[in-house]
Scaffold this motif. Structure first.
Motif, PDB file in Angstrom:
ATOM      1  N   TYR A  44       5.731  -3.648  -2.445  1.00 36.25           N
ATOM      2  CA  TYR A  44       5.222  -2.468  -3.160  1.00 36.25           C
ATOM      3  C   TYR A  44       3.901  -1.921  -2.625  1.00 36.25           C
ATOM      4  CZ  TYR A  44       8.728  -4.094  -6.463  1.00 36.25           C
ATOM      5  OH  TYR A  44       9.877  -4.540  -7.037  1.00 36.25           O
ATOM      6  N   PHE A  45       3.403  -2.453  -1.504  1.00 34.45           N
ATOM      7  CA  PHE A  45       2.134  -1.942  -0.981  1.00 34.45           C
ATOM      8  C   PHE A  45       2.360  -0.616  -0.277  1.00 34.45           C
ATOM      9  CE2 PHE A  45      -1.144  -1.390   2.257  1.00 34.45           C
ATOM     10  CZ  PHE A  45      -2.271  -1.510   1.472  1.00 34.45           C
ATOM     11  N   ARG A  46       1.532   0.342  -0.615  1.00 39.81           N
ATOM     12  CA  ARG A  46       1.565   1.650   0.041  1.00 39.81           C
ATOM     13  C   ARG A  46       0.148   2.057   0.367  1.00 39.81           C
ATOM     14  NH1 ARG A  46       4.198   6.052  -3.078  1.00 39.81           N
ATOM     15  NH2 ARG A  46       3.814   7.022  -1.091  1.00 39.81           N
ATOM     16  N   GLY A  58       7.327   1.398  -1.168  1.00 34.81           N
ATOM     17  CA  GLY A  58       6.541   0.338  -0.569  1.00 34.81           C
ATOM     18  C   GLY A  58       7.369  -0.914  -0.327  1.00 34.81           C
ATOM     19  N   TYR A  62       8.190  -4.651   3.673  1.00 38.15           N
ATOM     20  CA  TYR A  62       8.391  -5.943   3.013  1.00 38.15           C
ATOM     21  C   TYR A  62       9.792  -6.487   3.318  1.00 38.15           C
ATOM     22  CZ  TYR A  62       9.489  -9.310  -0.592  1.00 38.15           C
ATOM     23  OH  TYR A  62       9.906 -10.431  -1.251  1.00 38.15           O
TER      24      TYR A  62
END
Length: 93
Positions: A44-46, A58, A62
């Motif tokens: 979920y990292f953006r 995101g 991953y």
């Protein structure tokens, strides 16, 4: 290409290093801040870019990382702001 629209060239490299293959994709886009790089492959990292027209969950990097690691490979990125990025992965041969 999506994240480096001003980059006129995308370089794809495939190398054999001992018992593994390394695939790299390099652009001359805006690059990624050093403090963001350790989180790029987190779920979920953006990276928040004001005015960015690209949406997403995101999950792409991953999921890519999980697939590569399940195949006993490694995945990473080398980047410098203003100079572009090289995303790479290795897989055992």
């Amino acid at each position: 290409m999506k994240y480096a629209p001003g980059s006129k060239q995308i370089l794809i490299t495939i190398e054999k290093n001992n018992d593994e293959a390394k695939v790299s994709v390099t652009d001359k886009g805006q690059g990624i801040a050093a403090n963001k790089i350790p989180h790029l492959f987190d779920r979920y990292f953006r990276i928040d870019n004001p005015g960015s027209q690209y949406s997403g969950l995101g999950l792409g990097l991953y999921i890519s990382g999980e697939i590569i690691r399940k195949h006993k490979g490694q995945i990473g990125v080398d980047s410098e702001l203003g100079k572009g990025s090289t995303f790479w992965f290795t897989l055992p041969l």
